[in-house]
Design a protein around this motif. Structure first.
Motif, short mmCIF file in Angstrom:
data_model
loop_
_atom_site.label_atom_id
_atom_site.label_comp_id
_atom_site.label_asym_id
_atom_site.label_seq_id
_atom_site.Cartn_x
_atom_site.Cartn_y
_atom_site.Cartn_z
N LEU A 130 17.95 3.34 -3.26
CA LEU A 130 17.69 3.15 -1.93
C LEU A 130 17.01 1.93 -1.64
O LEU A 130 15.93 1.78 -2.37
CB LEU A 130 16.98 4.46 -1.27
N ILE A 131 17.51 1.16 -0.66
CA ILE A 131 16.54 -0.25 -0.79
C ILE A 131 16.29 -0.30 0.86
O ILE A 131 17.03 -0.29 1.61
CB ILE A 131 17.40 -1.42 -0.94
N ILE A 132 14.99 -0.31 0.79
CA ILE A 132 14.46 -0.43 2.22
C ILE A 132 13.96 -1.88 2.40
O ILE A 132 13.03 -2.32 2.01
CB ILE A 132 13.14 0.52 2.39
N LEU A 133 14.57 -2.48 3.58
CA LEU A 133 14.07 -3.91 3.78
C LEU A 133 13.29 -3.96 5.17
O LEU A 133 13.60 -3.23 6.17
CB LEU A 133 15.58 -4.56 4.15
N SER A 134 12.11 -4.34 4.71
CA SER A 134 11.24 -4.38 5.69
C SER A 134 10.81 -6.14 6.23
O SER A 134 11.29 -6.76 5.70
CB SER A 134 10.00 -3.80 5.24
N ASP A 135 9.61 -6.08 7.01
CA ASP A 135 9.12 -7.14 7.06
C ASP A 135 7.87 -7.51 6.35
O ASP A 135 7.12 -8.51 6.63
CB ASP A 135 8.77 -7.41 8.60
N ILE A 136 7.64 -6.81 5.15
CA ILE A 136 6.50 -6.86 4.19
C ILE A 136 7.14 -6.92 2.79
O ILE A 136 8.29 -6.40 2.74
CB ILE A 136 5.67 -5.80 4.47
N ASN A 159 -4.33 -4.27 2.43
CA ASN A 159 -3.59 -4.76 3.67
C ASN A 159 -3.66 -6.28 3.74
O ASN A 159 -4.60 -6.91 3.51
CB ASN A 159 -4.45 -4.24 5.02
N PRO A 160 -2.32 -6.80 3.28
CA PRO A 160 -2.20 -8.17 3.09
C PRO A 160 -2.36 -9.16 4.44
O PRO A 160 -2.58 -10.29 4.30
CB PRO A 160 -0.82 -8.26 2.66
N SER A 161 -2.44 -8.37 5.61
CA SER A 161 -2.51 -9.13 6.62
C SER A 161 -4.28 -9.35 7.10
O SER A 161 -4.51 -10.36 7.65
CB SER A 161 -1.96 -8.51 7.93
N THR A 162 -5.07 -8.66 6.33
CA THR A 162 -6.35 -8.81 6.48
C THR A 162 -7.05 -9.18 5.28
O THR A 162 -8.23 -9.39 5.28
CB THR A 162 -7.18 -7.58 7.04
N ASN A 163 -6.36 -9.13 4.09
CA ASN A 163 -7.10 -9.39 2.67
C ASN A 163 -6.10 -10.39 2.05
O ASN A 163 -5.10 -10.23 1.54
CB ASN A 163 -7.12 -8.11 1.90
N GLU A 183 -1.49 1.70 5.21
CA GLU A 183 -2.47 2.03 6.32
C GLU A 183 -1.41 2.52 7.59
O GLU A 183 -2.03 2.61 8.55
CB GLU A 183 -3.19 0.69 6.79
N GLY A 184 -0.14 2.54 7.51
CA GLY A 184 0.69 2.91 8.51
C GLY A 184 0.81 2.23 9.50
O GLY A 184 1.44 2.60 10.80
N SER A 185 0.57 0.85 9.42
CA SER A 185 0.96 0.07 10.58
C SER A 185 2.27 -0.52 10.64
O SER A 185 3.03 -0.58 9.70
CB SER A 185 -0.07 -1.24 10.41
N GLY A 186 2.75 -0.60 11.91
CA GLY A 186 4.30 -0.98 11.86
C GLY A 186 4.44 -2.37 12.73
O GLY A 186 3.20 -2.57 13.21
N SER A 187 5.60 -2.89 12.65
CA SER A 187 5.60 -4.00 13.45
C SER A 187 5.58 -3.64 15.02
O SER A 187 6.15 -2.59 15.31
CB SER A 187 6.95 -5.05 13.08
N ASN A 188 5.44 -4.61 15.79
CA ASN A 188 5.72 -4.24 17.37
C ASN A 188 7.21 -3.78 17.75
O ASN A 188 7.41 -3.20 18.63
CB ASN A 188 5.66 -5.62 18.24
#
Ligand code: GLU
Length: 270
Positions: A174-180, A187-191, A212-217
């Protein structure tokens, strides 16, 4: 859920809303074209593919010229119904350009939980795959509200749906393509010093605490739902890869067993 015999040539690819739409919520035609071309190329190498695609609500809301993604259930379902048509129109056209046939499968909880419906569903997947038709799957959002509303979600979002579909089809991957790019140790957006974790053998509580369970908009899923999906799939003997959907060539790397994103290793004796 009855596991099927794992088939080495079967792969499920899940694409999220944030990968196939742009910041304005428009369909990212270039990205979808690259995705269809790459998947068609991989099918030509002898693989059977299933595509689980999100995006119906975002695409529909955009087409209906709603100012933002709808919050009201009725409007969400209306948007899903408009957007699903638009998505399938594009997938049919683009895969067609690359000589591939597609079929649409829309699912809800009952199709998975009711044994009679489940058997029909598995037969349909089987018939499509045997005939080298790419099933394109989404939750049946315009009649179901499990994914888009409920707290007691089975699918939770299309991440879990993709894991269920992978088990149904006896996929090996199963390949899950994401925006990360995958799972990070912070968390790469804050570290800035966050490091990508390349391989996870066991999805423990420590691994969950990294997400951290954050999703995109534009999408609904975050890393937690991806880990839940990975836990289900790996427990059925399916390798799961989470990687960035913006580089579709990485799909060839995965096929060629090169290292990409985060690999969640399948359990050996599921
Ligand atoms: N089934 C939803 C859709 O197609 C999924 C939403 C999402 O997870 O982004 O819009």
């Amino acid at each position: 859920m009855s596991p099927k015999k794992i088939r080495k040539e079967r792969i499920v690819v899940k694409v999220g809303t944030s990968t196939i739409t742009n910041d304005k919520g428009d369909i990212d035609i270039h990205q979808i074209d690259l995705l269809c071309r790459t998947l068609a190329g991989i099918e030509n190498l002898g693989y059977d593919l299933v595509l689980v695609s999100s995006g119906a609500i975002a695409v529909g809301a955009n087409k209906m010229r709603l100012k933002q993604k709808p919050k009201d259930l009725r409007l969400k379902q209306a948007a899903a119904s408009v957007g699903q048509c638009e998505l399938m129109h594009l997938y049919d056209k683009l895969f067609g350009e690359y000589g591939r046939l597609v079929g649409q499968i829309l699912l809800d909880n009952d199709d998975v939980e009711n044994s009679g419906r489940r058997e029909n569903l598995q037969n349909t997947f089987e018939a499509l795959l045997e005939n080298h038709i790419i099933p394109i799957v989404n939750e049946n959002d315009s009649v179901s509200h499990a994914e888009i509303e409920s707290d007691q979600k089975l699918f939770s979002d299309n991440d879990m749906l993709s894991a269920i579909v992978a088990v149904f089809c006896g996929a090996c991957k199963l390949i899950i393509l994401s925006d990360i790019d995958g799972l990070y140790d912070k968390n790469p957006s804050t570290n800035k010093d966050a490091k990508l974790i390349s391989r996870v053998e066991n999805i423990s509580d420590d691994i969950y605490s990294l997400a951290e369970g954050s999703g995109s908009n534009r999408g609904t899923g975050g890393m937690i739902t991806k880990l839940q999906a990975a836990q289900l799939a790996t427990s059925h003997g399916i390798d799961v890869l989470i990687t960035n959907g913006s580089n579709t060539d990485s799909l060839y790397d995965i096929i060629n067993k090169k290292h990409v994103g985060t690999l969640f290793v399948a359990k050996e004796n599921p």
